[in-house]
Write an enzyme that holds these catalytic residues in place. Sequence first.
Site, short mmCIF file in Angstrom:
data_model
loop_
_atom_site.label_atom_id
_atom_site.label_comp_id
_atom_site.label_asym_id
_atom_site.label_seq_id
_atom_site.Cartn_x
_atom_site.Cartn_y
_atom_site.Cartn_z
N HIS A 104 0.84 -1.20 0.00
CA HIS A 104 0.00 0.00 0.00
C HIS A 104 0.88 1.26 0.00
CE1 HIS A 104 1.11 -0.41 4.22
NE2 HIS A 104 0.74 0.85 4.41
N ASP A 106 0.44 5.04 1.99
CA ASP A 106 -0.33 5.48 3.15
C ASP A 106 -1.44 6.46 2.82
OD1 ASP A 106 1.07 3.98 5.14
OD2 ASP A 106 2.73 5.40 5.00
N HIS A 259 4.78 0.10 0.01
CA HIS A 259 5.53 -0.66 1.00
C HIS A 259 4.63 -1.71 1.64
CE1 HIS A 259 3.80 2.80 3.17
NE2 HIS A 259 3.76 2.01 4.24
N ARG A 274 6.80 6.39 13.80
CA ARG A 274 6.66 6.91 12.44
C ARG A 274 6.05 8.30 12.41
NH1 ARG A 274 2.66 4.16 8.03
NH2 ARG A 274 1.13 5.11 9.40
#
Length: 283
Positions: A104, A106, A259, A274
């Site tokens: 996907h 984000d 990713h 993150r």
Amino acid sequence: MTASSSYSEFEIAPVTAALGAEISGIDLKAPLSEPARTELRAALAEYLVLFFREQYIDDEAQLALARCFGEPEVHPIRGALGDPSVLHDIVDTAESEPDRDGWHTDVTYMVRPPAAAVLRCEHAPAAGGDTLWANMYLAYDKLSDGMKQYLSDLEGFHATDGGFTDYIQRHLPADAVEKIMAAVGSGVLHPIVRTHPETGRKALFVDQSYLSRIEGISKDESRHILAFLASRVNDISIQCRFHWTDGAVAVWDERATQHSGSADHRGSARSLRRCTIEGERPV
């Protein structure tokens, strides 16, 4: 790996021929000079994913690194719940079942998906728990000229209904789910092929997590074409893989990559932190 000689502020060695580079000779805990910041931006444009080992940075240093590439943003789930923090944890315990989304990019269900992301590892499992990235420039380049022409004017609907809704329903109470859905909406249209605002290169903007349909064609046609396009990411020749170690950091371009996390570390703890960086509406 052969180190590149085109950078003077650090050493850089490609991970694969497709994308990814490990950077050494730079301390992310120290303030970054403007020449270093400029070269990091150039390296990200060239390699799409940058990896740093044994950095052990804190929140302040992570945000300073993120600001080399743009302004850190609040994740839409956190924003909907009134949490203004731009950093968030991704944690698997030894007792929990690793939960991964598959390939996907984000939050593409938002009007302005992220431009980039910065992820640091606070604790890595001894084995497993890797992350993979794929070069979506190459996914597009490998299509036939006829397919490129066909896709050139198509748009796809990136929906919150499905994987996103399932995820928040599994992890959050009903009142929180209601707030989040009211804030993020049902989804948004984006081009199937987007043009990177900095490099001018075209990238396939299709993933299996959020893109639910192609506009203007039948449901049957949409399903089959999306299945074909989403499968392009499985081409090993356009991928790189990174094994996390304590103190490692990764920075990636969200506009030209996908990713996927590997849920193969069951029984081992893993802790990452993150932030994503503000992007623009894809064109």
